[in-house]
Design a protein around this motif. Structure first.
Motif, PDB file in Angstrom:
ATOM      1  N   ALA A 167      33.821  47.529  48.115  1.00 42.54           N
ATOM      2  CA  ALA A 167      33.500  46.046  47.267  1.00 42.54           C
ATOM      3  C   ALA A 167      34.679  45.181  47.434  1.00 42.54           C
ATOM      4  N   ASN A 168      35.944  46.083  47.485  1.00 37.26           N
ATOM      5  CA  ASN A 168      36.990  44.952  48.112  1.00 37.26           C
ATOM      6  C   ASN A 168      36.799  43.878  49.624  1.00 37.26           C
ATOM      7  N   ALA A 169      37.052  43.313  49.667  1.00 33.14           N
ATOM      8  CA  ALA A 169      37.412  42.799  50.765  1.00 33.14           C
ATOM      9  C   ALA A 169      39.234  42.771  51.752  1.00 33.14           C
ATOM     10  N   SER A 170      39.492  43.452  53.042  1.00 29.28           N
ATOM     11  CA  SER A 170      40.817  43.049  53.027  1.00 29.28           C
ATOM     12  C   SER A 170      40.906  42.834  54.672  1.00 29.28           C
ATOM     13  N   ARG A 218      27.041  49.478  47.842  1.00 29.69           N
ATOM     14  CA  ARG A 218      26.721  50.216  49.045  1.00 29.69           C
ATOM     15  C   ARG A 218      26.511  48.848  49.876  1.00 29.69           C
ATOM     16  N   ASP A 219      26.794  47.844  49.215  1.00 31.37           N
ATOM     17  CA  ASP A 219      26.512  46.048  50.052  1.00 31.37           C
ATOM     18  C   ASP A 219      28.032  45.822  50.389  1.00 31.37           C
ATOM     19  N   LYS A 220      28.643  45.801  51.161  1.00 32.68           N
ATOM     20  CA  LYS A 220      30.062  45.697  51.865  1.00 32.68           C
ATOM     21  C   LYS A 220      30.124  43.866  51.929  1.00 32.68           C
ATOM     22  N   PRO A 277      25.848  40.468  44.486  1.00 28.18           N
ATOM     23  CA  PRO A 277      26.101  39.671  42.800  1.00 28.18           C
ATOM     24  C   PRO A 277      26.548  40.927  42.611  1.00 28.18           C
ATOM     25  N   ALA A 278      26.462  42.203  42.711  1.00 34.47           N
ATOM     26  CA  ALA A 278      26.845  42.948  41.691  1.00 34.47           C
ATOM     27  C   ALA A 278      28.892  42.971  41.923  1.00 34.47           C
ATOM     28  N   TYR A 279      29.012  42.501  42.572  1.00 38.77           N
ATOM     29  CA  TYR A 279      30.182  42.030  42.440  1.00 38.77           C
ATOM     30  C   TYR A 279      31.097  40.897  41.794  1.00 38.77           C
ATOM     31  N   HIS A 280      30.363  40.224  42.232  1.00 40.74           N
ATOM     32  CA  HIS A 280      30.466  38.468  41.258  1.00 40.74           C
ATOM     33  C   HIS A 280      30.689  39.016  39.816  1.00 40.74           C
ATOM     34  N   ARG A 281      29.518  39.855  39.039  1.00 42.32           N
ATOM     35  CA  ARG A 281      29.138  40.375  38.017  1.00 42.32           C
ATOM     36  C   ARG A 281      30.338  41.149  37.162  1.00 42.32           C
ATOM     37  N   LEU A 282      30.923  41.750  38.138  1.00 43.42           N
ATOM     38  CA  LEU A 282      32.113  43.258  38.078  1.00 43.42           C
ATOM     39  C   LEU A 282      33.678  42.080  37.869  1.00 43.42           C
ATOM     40  N   MET A 283      33.716  40.931  38.631  1.00 43.86           N
ATOM     41  CA  MET A 283      34.928  40.163  38.858  1.00 43.86           C
ATOM     42  C   MET A 283      34.666  39.525  37.481  1.00 43.86           C
ATOM     43  N   GLN A 284      33.270  38.964  36.806  1.00 44.76           N
ATOM     44  CA  GLN A 284      32.726  38.361  36.104  1.00 44.76           C
ATOM     45  C   GLN A 284      33.245  38.672  34.821  1.00 44.76           C
ATOM     46  N   ALA A 285      33.426  39.727  34.166  1.00 43.36           N
ATOM     47  CA  ALA A 285      33.542  40.332  33.129  1.00 43.36           C
ATOM     48  C   ALA A 285      35.155  40.784  33.212  1.00 43.36           C
TER      49      ALA A 285
END
Length: 546
Positions: free
Chosen positions: A268-271, A69-71, A91-99
């Motif tokens: 959620a990903n950046a290109s 939702r938050d690009k 912050p949800a992106y960082h938690r996903l990556m951390q997990a």
């Protein structure tokens, strides 16, 4: 107030709606995955897989909605006017990556090198992708870059920290980080898939592999990473380089992020797009051997494209089953109507065959260092599987959307996100035509790949009449040298169907006979939901989601 009655000020009672999909245990719910893990020798990883399946179906599934939702946002400068070239995330992106990093999605097969490691890592990637697909891009590239980086003694720290189960998003030198992520920069405006036409120039600074780069990349994957593998033209030809975000002394490297791509999906990903302005990089491999060097990554990234397409099928199917079991029409649940059962069973059959093939290829990758025949098989099977599974995913997800009706077209459901994501695996790591041409190339120039492929397919001969007929036709076509470019899509499609059927037959899957009858024997239409009416729909549906 009596149950089932509306309050005086309400207009209606809300009923006949399914409960929330989550939380779900994506490991326990997936019979086919658990069977495949046992079959491909990854039983030593059951505990971490079970933990991650529960996490992915609960916390990570929920976080995926926020991360999309938050690009991501590009920050080229800080508030003082200094160039920083950073990407900001929810912050949800960082938690996903951390997990994911902690669980080994990007490195289990490297930091826990034991039999079955690549299979277990593939399963982790499949589970993670169901919860949130965009983060799979940096995770996949980080994982696949490790064997390439290990070629150079000077890059050992990079390889070790890429494999490490640690996530650290800080913009600091890698010496100060326990773990890193990696991206890629191959595509330029003038060339696309034709990377040999790349114009970015590499100039040697020293005899020990240091260069500067001047040029651009039109698609720069994961621009928030700590470093990127890029291709550039050195004096001897196209060469592979590691380009770090930070110089060895901690200073910012000389590159500029120009903009982020505004994409159909993968939100959620950046290109991004990037320009190299005398950017420092270190050579990997020999000058002029860049394509050969980078091909070490391709088998691994293509496998993850297969896994991503299959994960999207899985999540779409699970939602279709969940909805139709709880939604009633004309006096009974949707899932009990005969035509809907055909659709659901057909989707379940397609997904089971896809997952079975993914795990077989992951097993071949795992055994490749010790078994050359498995390495040859994996080389060609990843191209075949990537072409076919990525081709099937968009139509599959759309069919699952239709099972939900209008609810499957609304953003509060995960189905629109899955639908937007579904074409991307077909584009990443070479489009469909590139995969087909690569299969032709492997069969023509690497005869051991063709031998391994035919040996694999021959192992199921005699187990099904429809399979035998199709195998004989393909074997004859290949023996007579009839594999030509214009017909390569049809050839690769048939090889993929045979490979899927081969795995199902050899493993004794209860879905094998119907897959052969419908996909190889002609007892199927062009759309889903066209299985023979005598098929055991209940068996397929029950295996798909208990």
């Amino acid at each position: 107030m009596e149950p089932g009655k509306a309050a005086p000020f309400e207009t209606h009672v809300v009923d006949n709606q399914p409960p929330e999909f989550g939380p779900r245990d994506l490991w326990t719910d997936d019979i086919v995955l658990r069977e495949g893990i046992a079959r491909e020798g990854a039983d030593g990883f059951l505990d971490p897989l079970a933990r991650y399946g529960a996490l992915a179906g609960d916390e990570l599934y929920t976080l995926g909605f926020d991360a999309n939702r938050d690009k991501p946002r590009l920050k080229t400068h800080d508030r003082f006017g200094q160039r920083i070239d950073l990407v900001e995330f929810h912050p949800a992106y960082h938690r996903l990556m951390q997990a994911a990093k902690q669980a080994g999605v990007a490195g289990l097969s490297w930091h826990a090198p034991q039999p079955g490691g690549h299979v277990a890592r593939a399963a982790l990637s499949y589970l993670h992708h169901q919860a949130e697909a965009g983060t799979s891009c940096p995770l996949t590239m980080t994982h696949a870059a490790v064997p390439v980086l290990r070629r150079e003694a000077a890059l050992r720290e990079w390889a070790d920290k890429a494999a490490a189960p640690h996530y650290d998003p800080r913009d600091v030198a890698i010496a100060d980080k326990p773990g890193i992520t990696l991206g890629m920069g191959m595509t330029e405006k003038q060339g696309g898939s034709d990377v040999r036409s790349n114009a970015t120039r590499a100039t040697a600074l020293s005899a020990d592999g240091e260069y500067t780069l001047v040029g651009h990349k039109w698609f720069f994957s994961a621009p928030m990473s700590d470093g990127w593998l890029v291709l550039a033209q050195a004096p001897a030809g196209l060469t592979c380089f590691l380009m770090p975000r930070r110089m060895p002394d901690g200073g910012k490297n000389a590159f500029r992020l120009m903009r982020l791509k505004d994409k159909l999906g993968d939100w959620a990903n950046a290109s991004g797009e990037v320009e190299f302005t005398g950017t420092w990089a270190r050579r990997i491999g020999e000058e002029g051997r860049g394509v050969v060097t980078i091909l070490q990554m391709v088998m691994l990234t293509r496998l993850d494209c297969m896994l991503g397409a299959t994960a999207e099928m899985r999540m779409a199917l699970a939602h279709a089953l969940h909805h139709t079991r709880h939604r009633s029409t004309f006096g009974k649940p949707l899932a009990e109507h005969a035509l809907m059962r055909n659709v659901l069973a057909d989707l379940a059959l397609e997904w089971e065959a896809a997952l079975a093939l993914c795990l077989r290829v992951a097993g071949a990758v795992d055994r490749s260092p010790q078994q050359p025949r498995e390495a040859d098989f994996a080389r060609v099977a990843t191209a075949i599987g990537k072409y076919w599974l990525c081709r099937r995913a968009p139509a599959f997800v759309n069919e699952a959307q239709e099972c939900l009706g209008g609810a499957g077209y609304v953003e509060e459901s995960i189905l629109p996100r899955l639908f937007r994501q579904s074409p991307l695996n077909g584009i990443w790591e070479g489009s469909g035509n590139i995969q087909c041409l690569d299969v032709l190339r492997a069969l023509a120039r690497e005869p051991e790949c063709g031998e391994a492929l035919l040996a694999e397919l021959a192992s199921a001969r005699g187990l099904d009449r429809d399979y035998d007929r199709q195998f004989d036709a393909i074997a004859s076509q290949l023996a007579e040298g009839q594999a030509v470019e214009a017909g390569s899509r049809l050839l690769v499609e048939r090889l993929a169907l045979l490979l899927q059927a081969c795995v199902l037959l050899r493993t004794g899957s209860p879905a094998a006979e119907l897959f052969c009858r419908s996909r190889l024997g002609g007892a199927h239409g062009l759309a889903m939901g066209t299985l023979p009416v005598s098929a055991d729909f209940g068996m397929l549906i029950g295996r798909a989601l208990p």
